[in-house]
Design a protein around this motif. Structure first.
Motif, PDB file in Angstrom:
ATOM      1  N   TYR A  15       0.833  -1.210   0.000  1.00 52.44           N
ATOM      2  CA  TYR A  15       0.000   0.000   0.000  1.00 52.44           C
ATOM      3  C   TYR A  15       0.863   1.255   0.000  1.00 52.44           C
ATOM      4  CZ  TYR A  15      -3.249   3.568   1.782  1.00 52.44           C
ATOM      5  OH  TYR A  15      -3.979   4.704   1.961  1.00 52.44           O
ATOM      6  N   LEU A  20      -0.800  -1.390  -5.024  1.00 54.00           N
ATOM      7  CA  LEU A  20      -2.112  -2.040  -4.950  1.00 54.00           C
ATOM      8  C   LEU A  20      -3.062  -1.451  -5.987  1.00 54.00           C
ATOM      9  CD1 LEU A  20      -2.623  -2.233  -1.078  1.00 54.00           C
ATOM     10  CD2 LEU A  20      -1.741  -4.006  -2.609  1.00 54.00           C
ATOM     11  N   GLU A  24      -8.066  -2.276  -3.703  1.00 55.36           N
ATOM     12  CA  GLU A  24      -7.255  -2.668  -2.540  1.00 55.36           C
ATOM     13  C   GLU A  24      -6.834  -1.440  -1.736  1.00 55.36           C
ATOM     14  OE1 GLU A  24      -5.034  -6.725  -4.096  1.00 55.36           O
ATOM     15  OE2 GLU A  24      -4.335  -4.760  -4.831  1.00 55.36           O
ATOM     16  N   ASN A  25      -6.563  -0.330  -2.434  1.00 52.45           N
ATOM     17  CA  ASN A  25      -6.223   0.915  -1.722  1.00 52.45           C
ATOM     18  C   ASN A  25      -7.375   1.379  -0.844  1.00 52.45           C
ATOM     19  OD1 ASN A  25      -3.610   1.251  -2.612  1.00 52.45           O
ATOM     20  ND2 ASN A  25      -4.213   2.372  -4.471  1.00 52.45           N
ATOM     21  N   VAL A  28      -7.567  -0.881   2.274  1.00 51.06           N
ATOM     22  CA  VAL A  28      -6.553  -0.580   3.287  1.00 51.06           C
ATOM     23  C   VAL A  28      -6.868   0.727   3.987  1.00 51.06           C
ATOM     24  CG1 VAL A  28      -4.111  -0.049   3.671  1.00 51.06           C
ATOM     25  CG2 VAL A  28      -4.761  -1.895   2.107  1.00 51.06           C
ATOM     26  N   SER A  29      -7.302   1.734   3.224  1.00 53.32           N
ATOM     27  CA  SER A  29      -7.652   3.035   3.801  1.00 53.32           C
ATOM     28  C   SER A  29      -8.788   2.893   4.808  1.00 53.32           C
ATOM     29  CB  SER A  29      -8.028   4.007   2.683  1.00 53.32           C
ATOM     30  OG  SER A  29      -8.387   5.255   3.213  1.00 53.32           O
ATOM     31  N   GLN A  81      -2.465   9.112   0.712  1.00 55.49           N
ATOM     32  CA  GLN A  81      -2.506   8.249  -0.457  1.00 55.49           C
ATOM     33  C   GLN A  81      -1.250   8.487  -1.293  1.00 55.49           C
ATOM     34  OE1 GLN A  81      -4.747   5.982  -1.189  1.00 55.49           O
ATOM     35  NE2 GLN A  81      -5.951   6.396   0.651  1.00 55.49           N
TER      36      GLN A  81
END
Length: 261
Positions: A15, A20, A24-25, A28-29, A81
């Motif tokens: 990440y 990713l 997927e980002n 995870v966030s 990000q």
């Protein structure tokens, strides 16, 4: 999957690296927002990468470093990000840093091998020096022996074996001008441990023995040529076997060789 397993899965590193997919980002966030420990781990990974790249990477300018540092010093309410497309130079910096670290490790290993080789060479050199010194000593002993035997001014006295060992023999080389006396003890057996051969200059009438030296270090003297003291106008020579350190008078039962001048 609990938070510990999620952290240990390696997805947080991917990440942070920007590797990713968009889905997927987002996942995870969301996890980071709901789980403080995951958010803390992401921050820790970011700080570690920045520290590594700032230490080794030649690609970061001072301005870029200050921007990254300012972002890290903010109190994170969310996760920054990182878009891989916009940060390819930073990845190059990390790659360069890793390559540099591998290169340093390789050079350190080679340096250690070089130091070991230097030590080995030093030891071998010391051994060669010792062997050379030993050869020089042996050569000097041989030269001395030849000089003694070939000196025409020497009086040579043959000493024959006596009752204790009839096979024994010895020679005296006596230079009356220089007062130098050498004993060739090649015909004597090795003395027992704790014993030593003692050389006597004899006056025959009346019989008066005078010690003129010990044949010490008998086993290490390969030539068996020994220098002793002046003979004091001796009329005969004898060699006896005595306790280490010698005796004040000869032990006649241990008389190995005897000869008149």
């Amino acid at each position: 999957m609990d938070t510990k397993e999620y952290i240990e899965s390696g997805i947080l590193e991917l990440y942070v690296y920007g590797l990713l997919s968009e889905v997927e980002n987002i996942e995870v966030s969301t996890m980071a927002k709901n789980h403080p420990e995951i958010n803390d781990e992401i921050i820790a990974i970011e700080k570690g990468i920045v520290a590594l790249s700032s230490s080794f990477s030649p690609f970061h300018s001072v301005a870029n470093f200050e921007k990254i540092k300012a972002k890290l010093e903010l109190k994170h309410s969310g996760v920054i990000q990182m878009k891989p497309a916009a940060n390819w130079q930073q990845y190059m910096g990390w790659a360069a840093a890793i390559v540099l670290m591998i290169g340093i490790g390789y050079q350190y290993q080679k340096l250690g091998q070089t130091n070991d080789n230097i030590v080995t060479i030093g030891i071998e050199k010391e051994k060669l020096n010792q062997e050379l010194n030993l050869l020089e000593q042996k050569n000097k002993a041989v030269e001395t022996s030849l000089a003694v035997i070939r000196d025409d001014k020497n009086t040579v006295v043959l000493l024959s074996g006596q009752a204790v060992d009839p096979k024994s023999s010895a020679k005296i080389y006596w230079n009356k001008e220089t007062k130098v006396v050498y004993v060739d003890a090649k015909g004597l057996p090795e003395p027992p441990k704790g014993m030593v051969y003692q050389v006597w200059a004899l006056k025959l009438n009346p019989l008066t023995p005078t010690s003129i030296g010990l044949l010490e270090n008998f086993d290490s003297n390969n030539q068996k040529i020994f220098a002793v003291d002046d003979a004091n106008y001796a009329e005969a020579f004898g060699i006896t076997l005595e306790p280490a350190g010698g005796s004040l008078s000869p032990t006649m039962e241990q008389l190995y060789t005897l000869g008149k001048v």
